[in-house]
Write an enzyme that holds these catalytic residues in place. Structure first.
Site, PDB file in Angstrom:
ATOM      1  N   PRO A  14      21.832 -51.900 -21.340  1.00 10.27           N
ATOM      2  CA  PRO A  14      20.826 -52.453 -22.250  1.00 10.27           C
ATOM      3  C   PRO A  14      20.044 -53.604 -21.618  1.00 10.27           C
ATOM      4  O   PRO A  14      19.919 -54.681 -22.185  1.00 10.27           O
ATOM      5  CB  PRO A  14      21.661 -52.916 -23.451  1.00 10.27           C
ATOM      6  CG  PRO A  14      22.983 -53.279 -22.859  1.00 10.27           C
ATOM      7  CD  PRO A  14      23.176 -52.452 -21.613  1.00 10.27           C
ATOM      8  N   LYS A 194       6.214 -46.228  -5.431  1.00  8.51           N
ATOM      9  CA  LYS A 194       6.716 -47.314  -6.286  1.00  8.51           C
ATOM     10  C   LYS A 194       7.396 -48.386  -5.439  1.00  8.51           C
ATOM     11  O   LYS A 194       7.252 -49.589  -5.704  1.00  8.51           O
ATOM     12  CB  LYS A 194       7.707 -46.734  -7.313  1.00  8.51           C
ATOM     13  CG  LYS A 194       8.483 -47.747  -8.136  1.00  8.51           C
ATOM     14  CD  LYS A 194       7.689 -48.306  -9.282  1.00  8.51           C
ATOM     15  CE  LYS A 194       8.326 -49.505  -9.981  1.00  8.51           C
ATOM     16  NZ  LYS A 194       9.528 -49.229 -10.717  1.00  8.51           N
TER      17      LYS A 194
HETATM   18  O1  PAF Z   1      10.489 -54.276 -11.118  1.00  8.87           O
HETATM   19  C1  PAF Z   1       9.553 -54.528 -11.885  1.00  8.87           C
HETATM   20  O2  PAF Z   1       9.440 -55.603 -12.484  1.00  8.87           O
HETATM   21  C2  PAF Z   1       8.538 -53.430 -12.143  1.00  8.87           C
HETATM   22  O3  PAF Z   1       8.874 -52.366 -11.324  1.00  8.87           O
HETATM   23  C3  PAF Z   1       7.079 -53.812 -11.919  1.00  8.87           C
HETATM   24  C4  PAF Z   1       6.252 -52.551 -11.971  1.00  8.87           C
HETATM   25  C5  PAF Z   1       6.877 -54.530 -10.613  1.00  8.87           C
HETATM   26  C6  PAF Z   1       6.533 -54.619 -13.063  1.00  8.87           C
HETATM   27  O4  PAF Z   1       7.048 -55.899 -13.174  1.00  8.87           O
END
Ligand code: PAF
Length: 315
Positions: A14, A194
């Site tokens: 959570p 990502k």
């Molecule tokens: O890790 C994170 O916080 C997220 O992947 C991102 C997209 C950088 C947004 O804060």
């Protein structure tokens, strides 16, 4: 009356993302269960439910929360939302949830979780979930929406026809929950897309103790963001991973879209927890070393966060 287990979804952890996904999925017909390794917090959340703060509104969601996976039982869908440092100890606790028909969606940042998941002998099919949704945990079970973002889903290894159909249904379920999702054939490219964003944002926001958007307003941090992302992109290219063009611009766009978000790494540093640095800038450094390429900016970011962690974890 409770739904049949086939309608049940288990969300493991959570934290910010786990709570955000749980509240979104409460809008579907599914029965949402949250698995928390911390039994005291589980009891608290079972009693008080989850709260979503979004655009000045507070919405409350009653969910089932437990520290005992056996109480949830086998489910078709498990969202693994713990951070990558907790992965090894969490995987064995999930066995009561998993069958060979289950899909296990892994939401970790970086690339450090890939060998752990590939090496674990799990009875289910593993799916990698790559998201740029922003979420901040502001208290136990209380999450603040931190910005819209798309989610890509794809299999870690080979998948049966049934698993492929099940994953299409998951993408549909996401849309019903108001989330943007698509199934990708080359999920590794999305994982790296990502990774590059996290390489540019996470450590820097943690070092400067600032919101994501702040990185764009400061010339110095912007220059480091750019250099770190370009270094990591050169490693992806050297490995033959077909990342999308313009990684620096994409990272800046995520900073903009999540400008008031506190990155997950900054949340970890503020909470004095182990961060995901090893799977992000640390993993870039490791790959670079293997390839004989120098990545000084990633090495410096890695060392700074390790220094911060050492300061509070050794106490
Ligand atoms: O890790 C994170 O916080 C997220 O992947 C991102 C997209 C950088 C947004 O804060």
């Amino acid at each position: 009356m409770r739904d049949t287990p086939s309608k049940r979804i288990a969300i493991v952890g959570p934290g910010a993302l786990g709570c955000l996904l749980a509240t979104a999925l409460c809008r579907t017909e599914r029965e949402i269960w949250v698995l928390d390794h911390d039994s005291r917090r589980a009891a608290l959340l079972q009693h008080s439910g989850l709260t979503l703060e979004r655009a000045g509104r507070l919405d409350h969601f009653p969910v089932q929360v437990t520290a005992d996976a056996k109480l949830i039982g086998p489910v078709p869908l498990v969202f693994l939302c713990v951070k990558s440092p907790a992965l090894r100890r969490t995987l064995p606790t999930l066995l009561p949830l998993l069958t060979k028909k289950s899909l296990l969606l892994a939401w970790q940042n970086g690339i450090g979780h890939l060998p752990v998941l590939s090496g674990a002998k799990l009875p289910c099919t593993v799916v990698l979930a790559v998201t740029s949704l922003g979420a901040n945990l502001v208290g136990p079970g209380r999450v603040r929406f931190g910005g819209k973002g798309a989610t890509s889903l794809g299999f870690l290894g080979a998948a049966s026809q049934d698993a492929k159909s099940a994953l299409q249904e998951v993408a549909e379920l996401f849309r019903m929950a108001g989330l943007e999702a698509r199934v990708e054939t080359n999920i590794l490219a999305q994982v790296w897309n990502k990774l590059l964003v996290n390489v540019g944002i996470n450590a820097l926001t943690a070092i400067h103790d600032c919101e994501n958007g702040e990185l764009l307003r400061n010339g110095e941090t912007l220059a480091v963001l750019r250099a770190a992302v370009l270094e990591a992109a050169s490693i992806a290219q050297a490995k033959g991973i077909s990342i999308d063009p313009d990684p620096v611009e994409r990272t800046m766009a995520v900073c903009q879209a999540t400008s008031t978000n506190i990155s997950s790494m900054l949340q970890d540093v503020r909470g004095k927890r182990k961060t995901e640095i090893e799977g992000i800038n640390g993993a870039v450094l490791e790959e670079a070393t293997r390839l004989g390429i120098s990545v000084p900016v990633n090495a410096a970011l890695f060392a700074s966060i390790q220094g911060l962690e050492k300061g509070y974890l050794s106490k």
